[in-house]
Design a protein around this motif. Structure first.
Motif, short mmCIF file in Angstrom:
data_model
loop_
_atom_site.label_atom_id
_atom_site.label_comp_id
_atom_site.label_asym_id
_atom_site.label_seq_id
_atom_site.Cartn_x
_atom_site.Cartn_y
_atom_site.Cartn_z
N LEU A 69 0.94 -1.19 -0.03
CA LEU A 69 0.08 0.02 0.02
C LEU A 69 0.94 1.27 0.07
O LEU A 69 1.73 1.35 0.80
CB LEU A 69 -0.70 0.11 1.22
CG LEU A 69 -1.94 -1.05 1.20
CD1 LEU A 69 -2.72 -0.96 2.59
CD2 LEU A 69 -3.01 -0.81 0.01
N LEU A 70 0.66 2.03 -1.05
CA LEU A 70 1.21 3.38 -1.03
C LEU A 70 0.45 4.57 -0.40
O LEU A 70 1.27 5.39 0.13
CB LEU A 70 1.47 3.90 -2.49
CG LEU A 70 2.19 2.87 -3.40
CD1 LEU A 70 2.33 3.23 -4.80
CD2 LEU A 70 3.55 2.47 -2.78
N ASP A 71 -0.72 4.28 -0.18
CA ASP A 71 -1.41 5.29 0.34
C ASP A 71 -3.06 4.80 0.65
O ASP A 71 -3.39 3.97 0.00
CB ASP A 71 -1.68 6.57 -0.53
CG ASP A 71 -2.13 7.85 -0.10
OD1 ASP A 71 -2.20 7.87 1.38
OD2 ASP A 71 -2.62 8.89 -0.74
N ALA A 72 -3.48 5.08 1.74
CA ALA A 72 -4.74 4.64 2.22
C ALA A 72 -5.37 5.67 2.96
O ALA A 72 -4.78 6.05 4.09
CB ALA A 72 -4.73 3.34 2.86
N ALA A 74 -7.77 3.63 -1.39
CA ALA A 74 -6.19 3.07 -1.38
C ALA A 74 -5.50 2.93 -2.44
O ALA A 74 -6.40 2.70 -3.49
CB ALA A 74 -6.28 1.81 -0.32
N VAL A 75 -4.31 3.04 -2.72
CA VAL A 75 -3.70 2.57 -3.87
C VAL A 75 -2.07 1.95 -3.45
O VAL A 75 -1.72 2.09 -2.46
CB VAL A 75 -3.20 4.04 -4.50
CG1 VAL A 75 -2.11 3.92 -5.68
CG2 VAL A 75 -4.13 4.95 -4.97
N GLY A 76 -1.99 0.93 -4.18
CA GLY A 76 -0.79 0.04 -3.94
C GLY A 76 -0.34 -0.46 -5.51
O GLY A 76 -0.54 -0.25 -6.36
N VAL A 130 7.15 7.02 1.69
CA VAL A 130 5.91 6.35 1.79
C VAL A 130 6.06 5.73 3.33
O VAL A 130 5.02 6.17 4.01
CB VAL A 130 5.84 5.22 0.85
CG1 VAL A 130 4.73 4.26 1.32
CG2 VAL A 130 5.80 5.64 -0.53
N VAL A 131 7.14 4.96 3.55
CA VAL A 131 7.34 4.64 4.91
C VAL A 131 8.86 4.61 4.83
O VAL A 131 9.52 3.98 4.34
CB VAL A 131 6.37 3.54 5.31
CG1 VAL A 131 6.98 2.35 4.40
CG2 VAL A 131 6.46 3.23 6.90
N ASP A 132 9.24 5.06 6.24
CA ASP A 132 10.58 5.03 6.62
C ASP A 132 11.50 5.46 5.52
O ASP A 132 11.31 6.60 4.98
CB ASP A 132 11.14 3.49 7.06
CG ASP A 132 10.38 3.02 8.34
OD1 ASP A 132 10.18 4.11 9.12
OD2 ASP A 132 10.03 1.82 8.27
N GLY A 159 10.14 5.20 -0.60
CA GLY A 159 9.46 6.18 -1.07
C GLY A 159 9.13 6.14 -2.76
O GLY A 159 9.69 5.12 -3.25
N LEU A 160 8.34 6.85 -3.30
CA LEU A 160 8.18 7.23 -4.72
C LEU A 160 9.20 8.12 -4.94
O LEU A 160 9.38 9.05 -4.66
CB LEU A 160 6.84 7.44 -5.04
CG LEU A 160 5.68 6.94 -4.33
CD1 LEU A 160 4.39 7.58 -4.26
CD2 LEU A 160 5.54 5.35 -5.42
#
Length: 184
Positions: A28-31, A36-38, A95-97, A100-101
């Protein structure tokens, strides 16, 4: 079951038969409340990154191919990158830690020294408001924590099983569950 959010993994349940998602692991990239997008992590294609994105192939980790990220906008590309030590370069969105994109419109030379690896996905998976929650409640997906190693491993053949196997308690039992328990 973990909370749905960026950086979490969706692991396809045995009853999920949609050919786009059967046996997949989705990052998951965003929710949020709007949806949500992944991207699907375990569907490599035979198409080399160098065939479609000039210059990016030198940053892509093995296998250096495009991955089928999902059925939405399959003619577009999304790149995930692992940030090295230091400040993020222009064109990087966490995205997390340190995952990222990275904007594929950014010149490769501007990001090359800051990134430890890149993986490129053709298309993505998307859910509208409440849709993913309904699929999770229906048993289509397990929601578990993800790691950067899940995104950048060179052999994704056993990714789904390995992700489930490392989960605590009874959840790990799903790693060896047959696709159709009635045939057991």
């Amino acid at each position: 079951m973990s909370e749905v959010g960026a950086g979490m993994l969706l692991v396809a349940g045995p009853g999920l038969l949609d050919p786009h998602f059967a046996d997949t692991v989705v990052l998951l990239l965003d929710a949020d409340a709007e949806g949500a997008v992944g991207v699907v992590l375990n569907r490599p294609t035979p198409v080399g990154v160098e065939q479609v994105l000039e210059g990016w192939d030198r940053l892509v980790v093995e296998p250096d191919v495009l991955f089928q990220g999902g059925p939405v906008s399959a003619d577009g590309a999304i790149a995930l990158a692992l940030l090295g030590p230091g400040e993020p370069p222009a064109g990087f969105r966490p995205v997390v830690d340190r995952l990222g994109l990275v904007d594929l419109g950014t010149p490769v030379e501007q990001v090359a020294d800051a990134l430890l690896g890149v993986r490129v996905f053709a298309g993505y998976a998307g859910w509208g408001a409440g849709q993913l929650e309904g699929e999770i409640a229906g048993g289509d997906w397990l929601v578990v924590p993800g790691t950067a190693d899940d995104v950048f491993r060179d052999d994704v053949t056993d990714l789904r099983r390995d992700v489930v196997r490392r989960q605590p308690g009874e959840l790990a039992w799903h790693a060896t569950r047959p696709a159709d328990p009635e045939l057991n």
